[in-house]
Design an enzyme around this catalytic site. Structure first.
Site, PDB file in Angstrom:
ATOM      1  N   SER A 253      86.979  26.914  -0.961  1.00 25.68           N
ATOM      2  CA  SER A 253      86.991  27.550   0.352  1.00 25.68           C
ATOM      3  C   SER A 253      86.874  26.474   1.435  1.00 25.68           C
ATOM      4  CB  SER A 253      85.878  28.601   0.432  1.00 25.68           C
ATOM      5  OG  SER A 253      86.043  29.433   1.548  1.00 25.68           O
TER       6      SER A 253
ATOM      7  N   GLU B  72      91.941  37.109  -4.162  1.00 27.26           N
ATOM      8  CA  GLU B  72      91.031  36.504  -3.191  1.00 27.26           C
ATOM      9  C   GLU B  72      90.460  37.502  -2.181  1.00 27.26           C
ATOM     10  OE1 GLU B  72      90.168  33.250  -2.922  1.00 27.26           O
ATOM     11  OE2 GLU B  72      91.742  32.042  -3.817  1.00 27.26           O
TER      12      GLU B  72
ATOM     13  N   HIS C 161      87.779  35.915  -4.169  1.00 29.77           N
ATOM     14  CA  HIS C 161      87.366  34.644  -3.586  1.00 29.77           C
ATOM     15  C   HIS C 161      86.000  34.243  -4.156  1.00 29.77           C
ATOM     16  CE1 HIS C 161      87.625  31.494  -0.597  1.00 29.77           C
ATOM     17  NE2 HIS C 161      86.453  31.816  -0.078  1.00 29.77           N
TER      18      HIS C 161
END
Length: 498
Positions: free
Chosen positions: A190, A321, A416
């Site tokens: 990320s 995600e 995610h």
């Protein structure tokens, strides 16, 4: 049964450290790599750490940098830790043997939207890498306004400069832990992956690492100077102070962290393009800024010119995600056809393009389709743009993490952050079960962690390189399967958009 815990000692440039050895892994925690960023050092580039006398205890995690909490909906999914103290620019090292020589090194940069996180979170424990003969390092760096405020005053990207300082520490000291400074892989997820992508494009970071891993974050979110000043203006207004470094630095650090976090929440919950411009889509008001100095240009532009083209790169995303954000907020079932059309349109997709996504998911709800669209816009396509910018012949490998199915982890799926505990082999931690489900797969750990170990140790994760003809991607579940251009009919819909 665990081995008896034993004291271990190393000497680095700034002094002697006392760590602990257990189960064949020696850990040295909370090692300062730069001076405390407070007082005269507040909102300034990192300064060298002062050497210490005697032996410094390195058996406990060090202080975390000032930050606010995650928004409430994400707190159960991403457990945070907070340790008070001034020496917050610190790092942690796990090694199989401090007396070894020439071991590969993995430096991990944590994510958290440039607002949250630390190198001391349980799922980043580097013991599994150490057991595989890799020296693992996790770092802290300044976040939020302290790390990423842009004012156009000649001081910017302090969080990136912290990361460089940590990498310089690794270059200068990792031999003491058995590591090879010429075999450093830097990786992150990320915001951590966005950081790594940015570092790859920065001349200041050249030579500090030889390989890179980009998990669910690429170079698409750098701020322009105008965007940086826009954010600084809104922050100063919320604080009730002038938009100057001196005025903002005078604000108590807890108040600044809370006000900046509230600003991010406003961007994310009321993404008004009239107020925020394109930040209404990226939702990252604090991020690396293209300042012409620390960060001379947008990373993709730099890659297209061949910068660091020979560095092996492992880059990818997870299959689902964006389900994280829609499930956590409880909004996925509120998405109707009109919301889907409007949301996809904001990303630049036509109704015909949305129809292609729907055709590929005949039983999916509008919310499921919007999650797929948002996954591609925020994560998959930016990752592929990095591979494309590096060009054919560059040592680039693309992956997609495809585990678990949504039914197995409360609707989140391969969302995610789902891959992180599989990378670190820390799926046994109970605090991450709300994100990965109650029955994590040992086989998926073996496939994922094994691919990372292979790449860090030898520069090849075990499947074919990416090129612009076949676009081979390693699909990771309980094994790695090669697929040529998976979901290519959706990938081409983004040509000319991002």
């Amino acid at each position: 049964m665990s081995d008896t815990v034993q004291d271990s000692f190393v000497t680095i440039k700034s002094g002697k450290l006392a760590g602990q050895t257990a189960d064949g892994v020696t850990a040295f925690l909370g090692i300062p790599y730069a001076a405390p960023p407070f007082g005269k050092n507040r909102m300034r580039p990192p300064r060298p750490v002062e050497p210490w006398h005697g032996t410094r205890d390195a058996t406990q995690y060090g202080p975390t940098v000032p930050k606010d909490e995650y928004p409430p909906v994400y707190q159960p999914l991403f457990p945070e830790v907070v340790f008070d103290g001034e020496h917050c620019l610190n790092l942690n090292v796990w090694t199989p043997d401090p007396n070894a020589t020439g071991l590969p090194v993995f430096v991990w940069i944590h994510g958290g939207s440039f607002m949250n996180g630390s190198g001391s979170i349980g799922e980043y424990d580097g013991s599994a890498f150490a057991r595989d003969r890799i020296v693992c390092v996790t770092i802290n760096y300044r976040l939020s306004a302290d790390g990423f405020l842009y004012l156009g005053d000649g001081l910017s990207n302090l969080g990136l400069l912290d990361q460089i300082a940590a990498l310089q520490w690794v270059r200068d000291n990792i031999v003491a832990f058995g590591g090879d400074p010429a075999q450093v892989t830097v990786g992150g997820e990320s915001a951590g992956a966005m950081s790594v992508t940015t570092l790859m494009s920065m001349p200041l970071a050249d030579g500090l690492f030889q390989r890179a891993i980009l998990q669910s974050g690429a170079g698409a979110y750098s701020l322009t100077p105008d965007q940086g000043r826009l954010v600084a203006g809104h922050l100063a207004e919320a604080l009730g102070v002038p938009a100057t470094r001196e005025a903002i630095a005078d604000v108590p650090i807890g108040q600044l962290a809370k006000t900046a976090a509230d600003l991010v929440t406003k961007v994310q919950t009321n993404p008004d393009p009239g107020k925020w411009g394109s930040l209404a889509l990226t939702m990252l008001p604090f991020a690396p800024a293209i300042d012409g100095d620390v960060l001379p240009a947008a990373p993709l532009e730099t890659f297209a010119k061949g910068h660091n083209r020979d560095i092996p790169v492992l880059v990818g995303s997870t299959r689902d995600e964006a389900r994280l954000f829609l499930i956590a907020a409880g909004t996925i079932d509120l998405v109707d056809e009109a919301t889907l059309t409007a949301g996809a349109g904001a990303y630049g997709l036509s109704p015909e393009a949305v129809a292609q996504y729907r055709k590929n998911r005949p039983v999916a709800s509008p919310g499921d389709i919007l999650a797929a669209v948002a996954t591609d816009w925020h994560f998959r396509i930016p990752a592929l743009r990095v591979a494309e910018a590096r060009g054919d012949g560059a040592p680039t490998w693309v992956y997609r993490f495809d585990y678990p199915e949504p039914a197995d982890n409360y609707g989140l799926g391969a969302c995610h952050g789902a891959e992180i505990p599989y990378v670190f082999d820390t799926t046994g931690l109970p605090e991450i079960r709300p994100r990965i489900g109650e029955s994590p797969s040992a086989a998926v750990v073996g496939a994922t962690h094994g691919a990372w170990v292979a790449f860090i140790s030898g520069g090849d994760p075990g499947w074919s390189r990416y090129d612009l003809t076949r676009r081979v991607t390693g699909l990771i579940t309980d094994e790695v399967t090669e697929a040529a251009d998976p979901d290519g009919d959706e990938r081409v819909l983004w040509d000319g958009i991002r």
